[in-house]
Design an enzyme around this catalytic site. Structure first.
Site, PDB file in Angstrom:
ATOM      1  N   ARG A  31     -47.556 -42.443  -3.047  1.00 52.76           N
ATOM      2  CA  ARG A  31     -47.185 -41.733  -1.821  1.00 52.76           C
ATOM      3  C   ARG A  31     -48.167 -40.601  -1.488  1.00 52.76           C
ATOM      4  O   ARG A  31     -48.172 -40.093  -0.382  1.00 52.76           O
ATOM      5  CB  ARG A  31     -45.753 -41.184  -1.949  1.00 52.76           C
ATOM      6  N   GLN A  94     -48.573 -45.148 -20.888  1.00 54.15           N
ATOM      7  CA  GLN A  94     -47.664 -46.172 -20.382  1.00 54.15           C
ATOM      8  C   GLN A  94     -48.557 -47.211 -19.693  1.00 54.15           C
ATOM      9  O   GLN A  94     -49.089 -46.952 -18.606  1.00 54.15           O
ATOM     10  CB  GLN A  94     -46.694 -45.516 -19.387  1.00 54.15           C
TER      11      GLN A  94
HETATM   12  C1  UD1 Z   1     -37.010 -39.169  -9.664  1.00 55.77           C
HETATM   13  C2  UD1 Z   1     -35.572 -39.556 -10.033  1.00 55.77           C
HETATM   14  C3  UD1 Z   1     -34.612 -38.993  -9.002  1.00 55.77           C
HETATM   15  C4  UD1 Z   1     -34.793 -37.487  -8.887  1.00 55.77           C
HETATM   16  C5  UD1 Z   1     -36.237 -37.130  -8.591  1.00 55.77           C
HETATM   17  C6  UD1 Z   1     -36.427 -35.637  -8.686  1.00 55.77           C
HETATM   18  C7  UD1 Z   1     -35.799 -41.710 -11.157  1.00 55.77           C
HETATM   19  C8  UD1 Z   1     -35.579 -43.163 -11.064  1.00 55.77           C
HETATM   20  N1  UD1 Z   1     -35.471 -40.987 -10.072  1.00 55.77           N
HETATM   21  O1  UD1 Z   1     -37.312 -39.824  -8.441  1.00 55.77           O
HETATM   22  O2  UD1 Z   1     -33.274 -39.272  -9.378  1.00 55.77           O
HETATM   23  O3  UD1 Z   1     -33.928 -36.995  -7.870  1.00 55.77           O
HETATM   24  O4  UD1 Z   1     -37.113 -37.748  -9.561  1.00 55.77           O
HETATM   25  O5  UD1 Z   1     -37.679 -35.253  -8.209  1.00 55.77           O
HETATM   26  O6  UD1 Z   1     -36.256 -41.215 -12.167  1.00 55.77           O
HETATM   27  N2  UD1 Z   1     -43.322 -41.689 -13.849  1.00 55.77           N
HETATM   28  C9  UD1 Z   1     -43.821 -42.227 -15.007  1.00 55.77           C
HETATM   29  N3  UD1 Z   1     -43.859 -43.576 -15.144  1.00 55.77           N
HETATM   30  C10 UD1 Z   1     -43.370 -44.420 -14.192  1.00 55.77           C
HETATM   31  C11 UD1 Z   1     -42.837 -43.852 -13.020  1.00 55.77           C
HETATM   32  C12 UD1 Z   1     -42.817 -42.472 -12.874  1.00 55.77           C
HETATM   33  O7  UD1 Z   1     -44.261 -41.513 -15.902  1.00 55.77           O
HETATM   34  O8  UD1 Z   1     -43.435 -45.636 -14.413  1.00 55.77           O
HETATM   35  C13 UD1 Z   1     -43.358 -40.217 -13.681  1.00 55.77           C
HETATM   36  C14 UD1 Z   1     -44.099 -39.816 -12.430  1.00 55.77           C
HETATM   37  O9  UD1 Z   1     -45.477 -39.624 -12.715  1.00 55.77           O
HETATM   38  C15 UD1 Z   1     -43.392 -38.526 -12.019  1.00 55.77           C
HETATM   39  C16 UD1 Z   1     -41.996 -38.679 -12.614  1.00 55.77           C
HETATM   40  O10 UD1 Z   1     -42.058 -39.734 -13.546  1.00 55.77           O
HETATM   41  O11 UD1 Z   1     -44.000 -37.371 -12.559  1.00 55.77           O
HETATM   42  C17 UD1 Z   1     -40.971 -39.000 -11.540  1.00 55.77           C
HETATM   43  O12 UD1 Z   1     -41.333 -40.189 -10.883  1.00 55.77           O
HETATM   44  P1  UD1 Z   1     -41.228 -40.315  -9.315  1.00 55.77           P
HETATM   45  O13 UD1 Z   1     -41.716 -41.665  -8.927  1.00 55.77           O
HETATM   46  O14 UD1 Z   1     -41.823 -39.162  -8.653  1.00 55.77           O
HETATM   47  O15 UD1 Z   1     -39.636 -40.297  -9.155  1.00 55.77           O
HETATM   48  P2  UD1 Z   1     -38.816 -39.935  -7.855  1.00 55.77           P
HETATM   49  O16 UD1 Z   1     -38.827 -41.115  -6.941  1.00 55.77           O
HETATM   50  O17 UD1 Z   1     -39.245 -38.650  -7.320  1.00 55.77           O
HETATM   51 CA    CA Z   2     -40.907 -37.277  -7.740  1.00 59.45          CA
END
Ligand code: UD1
Ligand code: CA
Length: 478
Positions: A31, A94
């Protein structure tokens, strides 16, 4: 039935070794629409993930695991290199971004079976998080003897945050992501922040998370429903504002976070006695020091490891990067200062450029359109107009006339110019390096100095002037 608390034998919160912390930064950050890994986008000069990491380190964790992606690992690890000596930090790669649940599982594997304590998990993308808030969640988690706790916040605009669904008793039962909302969930005003505390018995449930059918990812948020089903005790605590917990997913949100952080930093400097004439136009990086009594005019940028001393005045449009401005120094309008030092009561500008490695000693004056690079300018020396001084050592009380140039580059090598104490360099002179002008000498205006000048002498190298009488009259007659 109330969920039971974790077994007394579990090494829960409060163990002498401290918890483990996990920072999730393995996502693609699509995004952001940018080639830079999301968590490395700077907020007030510091990568977003550094804020999450420092908040985590404030808990004095036994170990911290940072989850990165296969494509972003090297850049994130090198950006966080300064922290490696300060705490035990591990990186877990990961291989595929299969979701936040999978990311935590990757971290838990890195922790190994030897670690049996509490684990605090934070998203890597909420730079406004305060260390005190992490501590607060951990305290509540321990006090309520939860197996799982999460930080939440209340908002009228839940947007893309996961909604915290509670049962009739008010206990949290499930986090519902935006794409999975059911009838009634739209009313929920409490959302998940991305900050969690887990005990080993909750962590054991990670393997049971199923892929979300819509996104095909393993969601960390599913752990709440699993914990409840397993009869574990869980808590959700609205412990901070939406501003502090704001997750940054795109460049618009990054801009908002930047503005909030900028406001926080300038407020902190002002409380300590620095004066910002137009705080809304000042750009001050995280980590910059501004001493009490300093005055910062509108539209000033203070970046990197910059220090501004007591009583300094920084006039409009100056940009100062990784530099030390000592007590009482004045930086006049529109000057650029990079990796340099400006001594006590010295003056730089307007429109001056100090390139890296410049050291301006006390009471020296560097004026209009003067560029200095990798040079020392002695105490009380003046170079007030239109000069270039590169790779030079200029002594005390020297006068550098307008238009003086050190010719430090022969097309292949850089060479040094030395101008000793008390010299007077006439206007429009060139000093062809390597060359030394010894103590107390004069260089006549318009001279090209190619040989060393002995102390107390005059160097002059210009064609003698000839006046052709009546020239103009004769020319007009033709
Ligand atoms: C996530 C939460 C949501 C919360 C929000 C708060 C989940 C499914 N949802 O959504 O409930 O309200 O954060 O900001 O967790 N990441 C990894 N590996 C992955 C995917 C993501 O390490 O495979 C990390 C990303 O780099 C990031 C964090 O996890 O720093 C959160 O991921 P992101 O995709 O931003 O989650 P949100 O859609 O914001
Ligand atoms: Ca997020």
């Amino acid at each position: 039935m109330r969920p039971k608390s974790r077994p007394a034998s579990a090494p829960g919160p409060g163990t002498a070794r401290g918890p483990a912390c996990v920072v999730l930064a393995g996502g693609l950050g699509t995004r952001m629409k940018s080639g830079t890994p999301k968590v490395l986008h700077p907020v007030c000069g510091r990568p977003m993930i550094a804020y999450a990491l420092e908040a985590a380190l404030a808990l004095k964790p036994a170990v911290t695991v940072i989850v990165t992606g296969a494509g972003t690992h090297e850049r994130i690890e090198s950006a966080l290199a300064p922290y490696k000596g300060k705490a035990k930090i591990l990186f877990a790669i990961q291989e595929k971004p299969l979701g936040t649940g999978h990311a935590l599982l990757t971290a838990v594997k890195e922790l190994g079976t030897g670690f049996g304590g509490s684990v605090i998990v934070l998203n890597g993308d909420f730079p406004l998080i305060r260390p005190a808030t992490l501590k607060k969640l951990f305290r509540l988690h321990a006090k309520d003897k939860n197996a799982l706790s999460l930080g939440s916040f209340l908002t009228d605009a839940p947007g893309s945050y996961g909604r915290v669904r509670r049962d009739l008793d008010g206990a949290p039962v499930r986090i519902v992501e935006k794409t999975d909302l059911s009838a009634g969930d739209e009313e929920i005003k409490e959302v998940n922040s991305g900050l969690y505390a887990l005990e080993p018995e909750a962590l054991k449930l990670l393997g049971r998370i199923k892929r979300n059918p819509r996104k095909n990812e393993y969601y960390i948020t599913d752990i709440l429903a699993l914990a409840r089903r397993a009869g574990l005790r869980a808590g959700a605590y609205a412990i901070a504002t939406g501003e502090e917990f704001a997750g940054v997913n795109d460049l618009r949100e990054l801009g908002v976070a930047e503005a909030v952080m900028r406001g926080r930093l300038i407020a902190a400097h002002s409380e300590k006695g620095a004066r910002f004439l137009a705080p809304e136009t000042a750009f001050v990086d995280y980590g910059v020091k501004v001493a009490p009594g300093a005055v910062v005019h509108p539209n000033v940028h203070l970046q990197g490891a910059t220090t501004v001393g007591k009583g300094c005045i920084i006039y409009p449009n100056a940009r100062i990067i990784d530099s030390v401005i000592k007590e009482g120094a004045v930086i006049l309008d529109s000057s650029l200062i990079e990796s340099s030092e400006v001594g006590k009561n010295a003056q730089v500008g307007p429109f001056a450029h100090l390139r890296p490695g410049s050291r301006i000693n006390p009471f020296a004056k560097i004026g209009n359109f003067v560029e200095i690079k990798n040079s020392t300018i002695g105490k009380g020396t003046k170079a007030m107009h239109l000069s270039y001084i590169g790779d030079a050592r200029v002594g005390r009380s020297v006068n550098i006339g307008a238009g003086t140039i050190t010719c430090n580059y022969d097309g292949a090598r850089k060479m040094r110019t030395v101008i000793e104490d008390g010299c007077f360099i006439g206007s429009d002179s060139q000093l062809v390096a390597p060359v030394t002008v010894k103590k107390g000498s004069y260089v006549a205006a318009g001279t090209t100095v190619t040989n060393d000048v002995p102390g107390g002498s005059l160097a002059i190298s210009r064609v003698r002037q000839k006046n052709v009488k009546g020239y103009v009259r004769k020319k007009r007659k033709v």
